[in-house]
Enzyme design. Structure first.
Site, PDB file in Angstrom:
ATOM      1  N   GLU A 153       0.826  -1.225   0.000  1.00 48.78           N
ATOM      2  CA  GLU A 153       0.000   0.000   0.000  1.00 48.78           C
ATOM      3  C   GLU A 153       0.857   1.270   0.000  1.00 48.78           C
ATOM      4  OE1 GLU A 153      -3.786  -0.081   1.714  1.00 48.78           O
ATOM      5  OE2 GLU A 153      -3.895  -2.257   1.702  1.00 48.78           O
TER       6      GLU A 153
HETATM    7  N1  CAA Z   1      -5.750  11.790  -3.656  1.00 47.80           N
HETATM    8  C1  CAA Z   1      -6.330  12.219  -4.814  1.00 47.80           C
HETATM    9  N2  CAA Z   1      -5.634  12.435  -5.956  1.00 47.80           N
HETATM   10  C2  CAA Z   1      -4.305  12.217  -5.914  1.00 47.80           C
HETATM   11  C3  CAA Z   1      -3.637  11.786  -4.753  1.00 47.80           C
HETATM   12  C4  CAA Z   1      -4.415  11.571  -3.585  1.00 47.80           C
HETATM   13  N3  CAA Z   1      -3.852  11.147  -2.445  1.00 47.80           N
HETATM   14  N4  CAA Z   1      -2.331  11.631  -5.019  1.00 47.80           N
HETATM   15  C5  CAA Z   1      -2.155  11.984  -6.309  1.00 47.80           C
HETATM   16  N5  CAA Z   1      -3.358  12.334  -6.849  1.00 47.80           N
HETATM   17  C6  CAA Z   1      -3.605  12.818  -8.213  1.00 47.80           C
HETATM   18  C7  CAA Z   1      -2.808  14.089  -8.451  1.00 47.80           C
HETATM   19  O1  CAA Z   1      -3.538  15.223  -8.029  1.00 47.80           O
HETATM   20  C8  CAA Z   1      -2.601  14.081  -9.947  1.00 47.80           C
HETATM   21  O2  CAA Z   1      -3.762  14.560 -10.584  1.00 47.80           O
HETATM   22  P1  CAA Z   1      -3.680  15.451 -11.930  1.00 47.80           P
HETATM   23  O3  CAA Z   1      -3.012  14.571 -12.947  1.00 47.80           O
HETATM   24  O4  CAA Z   1      -5.093  15.753 -12.244  1.00 47.80           O
HETATM   25  O5  CAA Z   1      -2.834  16.629 -11.577  1.00 47.80           O
HETATM   26  C9  CAA Z   1      -2.472  12.585 -10.258  1.00 47.80           C
HETATM   27  O6  CAA Z   1      -3.085  11.886  -9.172  1.00 47.80           O
HETATM   28  C10 CAA Z   1      -1.043  12.140 -10.436  1.00 47.80           C
HETATM   29  O7  CAA Z   1      -0.340  12.450  -9.221  1.00 47.80           O
HETATM   30  P2  CAA Z   1       1.243  12.342  -9.131  1.00 47.80           P
HETATM   31  O8  CAA Z   1       1.862  13.164 -10.228  1.00 47.80           O
HETATM   32  O9  CAA Z   1       1.646  12.632  -7.719  1.00 47.80           O
HETATM   33  O10 CAA Z   1       1.471  10.799  -9.484  1.00 47.80           O
HETATM   34  P3  CAA Z   1       2.808   9.957  -9.622  1.00 47.80           P
HETATM   35  O11 CAA Z   1       2.746   9.143 -10.839  1.00 47.80           O
HETATM   36  O12 CAA Z   1       4.012  10.834  -9.414  1.00 47.80           O
HETATM   37  O13 CAA Z   1       2.671   8.881  -8.406  1.00 47.80           O
HETATM   38  C11 CAA Z   1       2.843   8.050  -6.198  1.00 47.80           C
HETATM   39  C12 CAA Z   1       2.555   9.236  -7.125  1.00 47.80           C
HETATM   40  C13 CAA Z   1       2.487   8.631  -4.828  1.00 47.80           C
HETATM   41  C14 CAA Z   1       4.291   7.605  -6.204  1.00 47.80           C
HETATM   42  C15 CAA Z   1       1.919   6.863  -6.552  1.00 47.80           C
HETATM   43  O14 CAA Z   1       2.352   6.225  -7.745  1.00 47.80           O
HETATM   44  C16 CAA Z   1       1.836   5.843  -5.444  1.00 47.80           C
HETATM   45  O15 CAA Z   1       1.087   6.017  -4.487  1.00 47.80           O
HETATM   46  N6  CAA Z   1       2.611   4.722  -5.557  1.00 47.80           N
HETATM   47  C17 CAA Z   1       2.465   3.611  -4.632  1.00 47.80           C
HETATM   48  C18 CAA Z   1       1.454   2.647  -5.173  1.00 47.80           C
HETATM   49  C19 CAA Z   1       0.789   1.873  -4.094  1.00 47.80           C
HETATM   50  O16 CAA Z   1       0.563   2.354  -2.982  1.00 47.80           O
HETATM   51  N7  CAA Z   1       0.408   0.666  -4.420  1.00 47.80           N
HETATM   52  C20 CAA Z   1      -0.293  -0.146  -3.493  1.00 47.80           C
HETATM   53  C21 CAA Z   1      -0.922  -1.296  -4.195  1.00 47.80           C
HETATM   54  S1  CAA Z   1      -2.314  -1.920  -3.408  1.00 47.80           S
HETATM   55  C22 CAA Z   1      -1.795  -2.903  -2.167  1.00 47.80           C
HETATM   56  O17 CAA Z   1      -0.649  -3.018  -1.818  1.00 47.80           O
HETATM   57  C23 CAA Z   1      -2.964  -3.512  -1.504  1.00 47.80           C
HETATM   58  C24 CAA Z   1      -2.784  -4.856  -0.989  1.00 47.80           C
HETATM   59  O18 CAA Z   1      -2.978  -5.824  -1.691  1.00 47.80           O
HETATM   60  C25 CAA Z   1      -2.542  -5.038   0.450  1.00 47.80           C
END
Ligand code: CAA
Length: 380
Positions: free
Chosen positions: A364
């Protein structure tokens, strides 16, 4: 600021604690050794109303508050982090995606009721072989064909995957648009072209089941669209903010479970003619761990209350996830060391807790990703 829990929150905590001691404790070692999930235990949690605890009654839930849910997840994870993540993925992630979507209320109710009422399991399918920390690297594509969408691709590391009846699946709709075209679909198990694939063999949380998913010309009706193209990525991110509060509760529970075992052991075990806790270096280490746990607890409850009371919670969820899961790894490692040879033995539980703790720092959003989110907000 009021640090007292309400009567309802204390009730939720007690119900989950009693259930853990009465039911989950009976076969925890066997389930871990055999990497086996207990559907009977999960069904009992469903009948007790735990799965849909924070969701409205008319949607199959219990109408409880978010902190009550977090407290119950923490209690369960004190002993059984596998059941903890099964619970969190159903409640925080699967139901969370539906509730965070722009769907009309009646459609949300229809989609979450089977899982919120505890009769079915749900999964969250975002991760792919090429899209882990970089969730935008997703390659699974859905292409519209009349009244249907045709999905092709695969997902991996899907918690509850072998067991789930319903999946929220994130796909691109046009590779050229990347996440700007990402959508989300509700995919029920058993639809042609969708396969709940190979199970992963894991180091920890062994009685939570995890697998790959395959989509081969899988046709899904347009009514199963949960997020329109372009809205899927933000929906995944927003829902992961809630998921991270769930993983933080799981991590805190693991830390507290291991701490309690170590405390009892230090009081009972005698070496050099006195109980171990009379060795001041051990007593001081326990005092430090108690502080670490308390800090993590308040950060978790703060994040849960931010969500519950409608304040932004991306940051507090990332902080809580980071601190609680690092505490899980640290406290379990210390507990194994304090129990010495016994700590290495399965029947003392702390070795399992140490194995379970590791994944909480990874899934996550790894803890490095939490630092990326937090540092990005510090300097924007
Ligand atoms: N809430 C709402 N919108 C959001 C947000 C949030 N918390 N975070 C980002 N966004 C939106 C941004 O506003 C942006 O929107 P616009 O394009 O309209 O401007 C868009 O999303 C892209 O944002 P970023 O440029 O920040 O995105 P990024 O590509 O740089 O990625 C990251 C950001 C935080 C690294 C993201 O890729 C991430 O969270 N990575 C980790 C993935 C993850 O947590 N995976 C978990 C898998 S599920 C799991 O593990 C469950 C299980 O089985 C137990």
């Amino acid at each position: 600021m009021n640090f007292e829990l309400t009567a309802n929150q204390l009730d939720a905590q007690k119900i989950a604690r009693d259930f853990t001691e009465r039911t989950l404790a009976k076969d925890i070692l066997e389930r871990d050794a055999a990497a086996e999930f207990s559907r009977a235990h999960f069904d009992e949690m469903g009948r007790m109303g735990l799965i849909g605890l924070p969701y409205p009654v008319e949607m199959g839930g219990q109408g409880g508050d978010y902190l009550s849910y977090v407290l119950s997840l923490e209690e369960i994870s004190k002993l059984d982090a596998s059941m903890g993540i099964t619970y969190s993925v159903c409640t925080s992630l699967f139901c969370g995606v539906i509730m965070n979507s722009d769907l009309p209320t009646e459609r949300k109710a229809e989609l979450i009721r089977p899982v919120a009422s505890g009769k079915a399991l749900g999964s969250f399918a975002l991760t792919e072989p090429s899209a882990g920390s970089d969730a935008a690297g997703c390659k699974t594509v859905a292409v519209r064909d009349g009244d249907e969408w045709v999905i092709n691709g695969s997902k991996c590391f899907i918690t509850n995957g072998p067991l789930s009846d319903y999946f929220v699946v994130f796909t691109l709709t046009d590779p050229a648009l990347g996440t700007k075209g990402m959508a989300c679909f509700m995919v029920p198990k058993g639809v042609p072209g969708f396969e709940q694939g190979k199970r992963h063999d894991t180091m920890g949380i062994r009685s939570a089941l995890v697998c790959e998913l395959y989509f081969n010309n899988c046709r899904i009706p347009t009514e199963n669209l949960v997020a329109e193209p372009g809205k899927g990525f933000a929906l995944a991110m927003k829902s992961l903010d809630g998921g991270r509060i769930g993983v933080a509760a799981q991590g805190l529970g693991i830390a507290e479970g291991a701490f309690e075992i170590a405390r009892n052991y230090l009081m009972e075990r005698e070496q050099f003619g006195k109980p171990l806790y009379k060795q001041q270096h051990l007593a001081f280490r326990m005092a430090e761990l108690a502080v670490e746990i308390e800090q993590a607890k308040y950060m978790l409850y703060k994040a849960a209350l931010d969500k519950q009371e409608g304040r932004p919670y991306t940051e507090s969820a990332a902080k809580a996830k980071l601190v609680c899961t690092d505490a899980a790894m640290h406290v379990t490692t210390e507990a194994v060391q304090m129990l010495g040879g016994n700590g290495f033995m399965k029947e003392y539980h702390v070795e399992r807790m140490m194995r379970d703790a590791k994944i909480t720092q990874i899934y996550e959003g790894s803890n490095e990703i939490q630092k990326l989110i937090l540092s990005g907000r510090l300097f924007r």
